[in-house]
Design an enzyme around this catalytic site. Sequence first.
Site, PDB file in Angstrom:
ATOM      1  N   SER A 197      61.774 -79.710 -98.894  1.00  0.00           N
ATOM      2  CA  SER A 197      60.408 -79.611 -98.371  1.00  0.00           C
ATOM      3  C   SER A 197      59.403 -79.097 -99.393  1.00  0.00           C
ATOM      4  CB  SER A 197      60.382 -78.687 -97.152  1.00  0.00           C
ATOM      5  OG  SER A 197      60.766 -77.371 -97.513  1.00  0.00           O
TER       6      SER A 197
ATOM      7  N   ASP B 242      65.575 -73.083 -97.090  1.00  0.00           N
ATOM      8  CA  ASP B 242      64.506 -72.818 -98.057  1.00  0.00           C
ATOM      9  C   ASP B 242      64.615 -71.455 -98.728  1.00  0.00           C
ATOM     10  OD1 ASP B 242      63.500 -75.248 -97.334  1.00  0.00           O
ATOM     11  OD2 ASP B 242      61.778 -74.475 -96.215  1.00  0.00           O
TER      12      ASP B 242
ATOM     13  N   GLY C 150      61.121 -74.169 -88.836  1.00  0.00           N
ATOM     14  CA  GLY C 150      61.444 -75.581 -88.690  1.00  0.00           C
ATOM     15  C   GLY C 150      61.134 -76.083 -87.294  1.00  0.00           C
TER      16      GLY C 150
ATOM     17  N   GLU D   1      32.349 -46.662 -86.845  1.00  0.00           N
ATOM     18  CA  GLU D   1      31.179 -45.871 -86.474  1.00  0.00           C
ATOM     19  C   GLU D   1      31.105 -44.583 -87.289  1.00  0.00           C
ATOM     20  OE1 GLU D   1      32.815 -47.542 -82.505  1.00  0.00           O
ATOM     21  OE2 GLU D   1      33.528 -47.184 -84.550  1.00  0.00           O
TER      22      GLU D   1
END
Length: 363
Positions: A171, A203, A297, A55
Site C-alpha cells: 500500500s 504495514d 484496513g 479567559e
Amino acid sequence: MFSAADYAFMSQALRLAEQGLYSTTPNPRVGCVIVRDEQIVGSGWHEKAGQPHAEINALADAGAAARGATAYVTLEPCSHHGRTPPCADALIAAGIARVVIAMEDPNPLVSGRGCALLQQAGISIQTGLMQAEAYALNAGFVSRMTRKKPWVRLKIAASLDGKTALNNGTSQWITGEAARQDGHRWRARSCAVMTGIGTVESDNPQLTVRHAETNRQPKKIVVDSRLAIPLAARVLQNGEETFIFTAQTGNRGKKAALSQLNAQVMVLPNASGRVDLQRMMAALADLGINEVLVEAGGRLNGALVDAGLVDELIIYLAPHLIGDNARGMIALPELTGLEDKKPLKIQDIRMIGQDIRLIASFL
C-alpha cells in the site's frame, strides 16, 4: 442581535482557540479576546491541560483595562474547580461588563452554570455567536461529554477506483507526499490514532506524528482480538502509551511483556469472541479521549461503520487505478436493497497536491 464588530472579535477568539488544536486534549480548544472602546486590550487561548484557561490568559494580558470591557469567548466560562479555578469568578472579579459566548459548555459540571454565575453578578450575557465554528473545533469534546464516546474519523488513502492496497497487501505509497503530510496534521489534532492487527502485521506502522510540528504525540490504539501483536512491532517501540484492545482473557505472559513496553491491554470480548467495539469506545471516553483517527484496513473500518461508531470520513483519492482484485476501503455486509445504504453529507472537497481530499459525515 450581534454587530459586525461582534463577529470580527469572535472570529479573532476562534483563531486563538485554533492555536490549541494539537495541545489541549483532553480539554476543549478555547480562545478569548477582551475588548474596550472597540479595541482589543487582551487576548489568550487555552494552551495545555493543567495550564490557565483562555479567559485567565486574556485577563492577564488586559490587566486593569478589563474593567468595564467585553469578553468574547468561544466556550462558556467554567464555573467549577478543576485543575484551575473557575473562569466565571475571574471575569467577575476583573469587572468585565459583557460576555459574548460562542457555545454553551457541554460538560455537565459547567453547562449553563457559568452563564448563570455571570448573570447573577450583573454581567450582560449573549450566546450563540459563531456557534457552528466553535463546535467544529471541539466536536470530540462535545461528543465525549454528551454521547460518552469520542468523535471518530476514518482516514483512508485510496486509488480513484477505491482501492487501498494491492491484493498482496502492498500500500505504500498510494497517495502523494502532500496528502501524507496533511494526514499527519489530522493525527496531530487527534487524541489517539487507532489501527487493527491486520495493518500492524502488513504495514508495521509507527502511528506517530512526524510531518506536523507538535509537542504531543497521540496515544496509540490497536484492535487485536487474538492478542497476536508482535513484541517487535514498531507501534510499541518508541515508549509512547499504547492501548491494545483484545478478546483474549488468558495469555498473562504476553500481557506482562506488553506492559513492559508501555502497552496497556484491555480485555473487552463480545459474544463472537471479538473486541466489543461499543464498550471500547466507552472505555476510550473514560480515558479522556476526545478524537480518534482510525487508520486501518477494510475489515476494521467496516466493523466500525457497521456498528455506527464512525462520525466522519477523510478520504484521499489518488489519480490512478489499481483494479478490482485490490483491497477495498470499507468491508460492509452485502446490501439487498438501496434503501439500506448509509447516507453521508459531503462537508469538503479540495485538492491536496495531486490527490483529492474528501471529508464526509454520516447523517
